[in-house]
Scaffold this motif. Structure first.
Motif, PDB file in Angstrom:
ATOM      1  N   LEU A  32       6.611  14.692 -16.300  1.00  0.00           N
ATOM      2  CA  LEU A  32       8.175  13.529 -16.733  1.00  0.00           C
ATOM      3  C   LEU A  32       7.183  12.305 -16.556  1.00  0.00           C
ATOM      4  N   VAL A  33       7.156  11.409 -15.232  1.00  0.00           N
ATOM      5  CA  VAL A  33       5.893  10.395 -15.062  1.00  0.00           C
ATOM      6  C   VAL A  33       4.956  10.556 -15.712  1.00  0.00           C
ATOM      7  N   GLY A  34       4.012  11.387 -16.091  1.00  0.00           N
ATOM      8  CA  GLY A  34       3.043  11.742 -17.268  1.00  0.00           C
ATOM      9  C   GLY A  34       3.837  11.179 -18.322  1.00  0.00           C
ATOM     10  N   LEU A  35       4.589  11.456 -18.468  1.00  0.00           N
ATOM     11  CA  LEU A  35       5.363  10.945 -20.342  1.00  0.00           C
ATOM     12  C   LEU A  35       4.868  10.512 -20.023  1.00  0.00           C
TER      13      LEU A  35
ATOM     14  N   LEU B 162      18.257  12.490  -5.077  1.00  0.00           N
ATOM     15  CA  LEU B 162      17.342  11.481  -5.617  1.00  0.00           C
ATOM     16  C   LEU B 162      16.731  11.267  -4.466  1.00  0.00           C
ATOM     17  N   PRO B 163      17.256  11.484  -3.052  1.00  0.00           N
ATOM     18  CA  PRO B 163      15.875  10.532  -2.312  1.00  0.00           C
ATOM     19  C   PRO B 163      14.750  11.810  -2.051  1.00  0.00           C
ATOM     20  N   ARG B 164      14.689  13.070  -2.442  1.00  0.00           N
ATOM     21  CA  ARG B 164      13.145  13.643  -2.802  1.00  0.00           C
ATOM     22  C   ARG B 164      12.739  13.587  -3.445  1.00  0.00           C
ATOM     23  N   VAL B 165      13.121  13.312  -4.711  1.00  0.00           N
ATOM     24  CA  VAL B 165      12.677  12.769  -5.985  1.00  0.00           C
ATOM     25  C   VAL B 165      11.998  12.042  -5.782  1.00  0.00           C
TER      26      VAL B 165
ATOM     27  N   TRP C 186      11.122  10.190  -3.621  1.00  0.00           N
ATOM     28  CA  TRP C 186       9.971  10.412  -2.054  1.00  0.00           C
ATOM     29  C   TRP C 186       9.096  10.702  -3.314  1.00  0.00           C
ATOM     30  N   LEU C 187       9.108  11.561  -4.196  1.00  0.00           N
ATOM     31  CA  LEU C 187       8.290  12.248  -4.956  1.00  0.00           C
ATOM     32  C   LEU C 187       7.414  11.526  -6.103  1.00  0.00           C
ATOM     33  N   ILE C 188       8.306  10.641  -6.830  1.00  0.00           N
ATOM     34  CA  ILE C 188       7.925   9.593  -7.563  1.00  0.00           C
ATOM     35  C   ILE C 188       6.494   8.556  -6.658  1.00  0.00           C
TER      36      ILE C 188
ATOM     37  N   ARG D   7       0.708   9.079  -8.500  1.00  0.00           N
ATOM     38  CA  ARG D   7       0.283   7.927  -9.305  1.00  0.00           C
ATOM     39  C   ARG D   7       0.224   7.952 -10.800  1.00  0.00           C
ATOM     40  N   ALA D   8       0.602   7.300 -12.021  1.00  0.00           N
ATOM     41  CA  ALA D   8       0.921   7.164 -13.314  1.00  0.00           C
ATOM     42  C   ALA D   8      -0.418   8.072 -13.993  1.00  0.00           C
ATOM     43  N   ALA D   9      -1.932   7.303 -13.568  1.00  0.00           N
ATOM     44  CA  ALA D   9      -2.557   7.683 -14.561  1.00  0.00           C
ATOM     45  C   ALA D   9      -2.613   9.193 -14.229  1.00  0.00           C
ATOM     46  N   ASP D  10      -2.603   9.833 -13.179  1.00  0.00           N
ATOM     47  CA  ASP D  10      -3.122  11.391 -12.846  1.00  0.00           C
ATOM     48  C   ASP D  10      -2.287  11.849 -13.414  1.00  0.00           C
TER      49      ASP D  10
END
Length: 155
Positions: free
Chosen positions: A85-88, A100-103, A105-107, A111-114
């Motif tokens: 979803l970040v990639g999209l 929320l805290p888990r997501v 942390w992950l976000i 890196r968006a480009a990755d």
């Protein structure tokens, strides 16, 4: 939430101020799988490449039409899906407060480009299980808490 809305987004854009993708129903209708039917529920997976392609289509068309996009449903808090979803380029995810805290942390660890590159690779795959393995391998590389070994079938 329904595939027909994806194909009607240009018409709908005249009547709406934003687009929200409801992934639970969209996945169910795209894959023609009742997620509540135990005989076929194992085929329901929002990481199926067909679902990713349609979400990408919504994001692209919404951008062309100047509409903000958000996403809700179980997919928004699935750690594997969050990578994609970040990639999209989806800027807003709606989920329960407990997630929320888990997501978050992950976000912050991404890196968006990755993620764009990972998403492009995922969309070339044929099976949801392959996408889940690809994203799980990436989570392992991040030392994401609670992830190790082979991909799990459920988020």
């Amino acid at each position: 939430e329904v595939p027909s809305a994806v194909y009607m987004i240009e018409e709908l854009a005249r009547r709406v101020d934003f687009v929200s993708v409801g992934t639970n129903d969209l996945t169910q209708y795209l894959l023609a799988v009742d997620r509540n039917n135990p005989r076929v529920a194992e085929s329901y997976d929002h990481l199926h490449p067909a679902v990713l392609v349609e979400i990408e289509r919504v994001v692209r068309l919404a951008a062309e039409l100047g509409l903000p996009v958000s996403l809700c449903g179980e997919m928004a808090s699935d750690r594997n899906a969050v990578l994609l979803l970040v990639g999209l380029g989806i800027p807003t995810l709606s989920m329960s407060a407990a997630q929320l805290p888990r997501v978050k942390w992950l976000i912050r660890a991404l890196r968006a480009a990755d993620m764009r590159a990972l998403c492009a690779s995922a969309m070339q795959l044929d099976e949801a299980a392959e996408v889940r393995q690809l994203t799980t391998d990436y989570l392992i590389s991040l030392n994401y808490p609670g992830i190790s070994g082979p991909a799990k079938a459920t988020p």
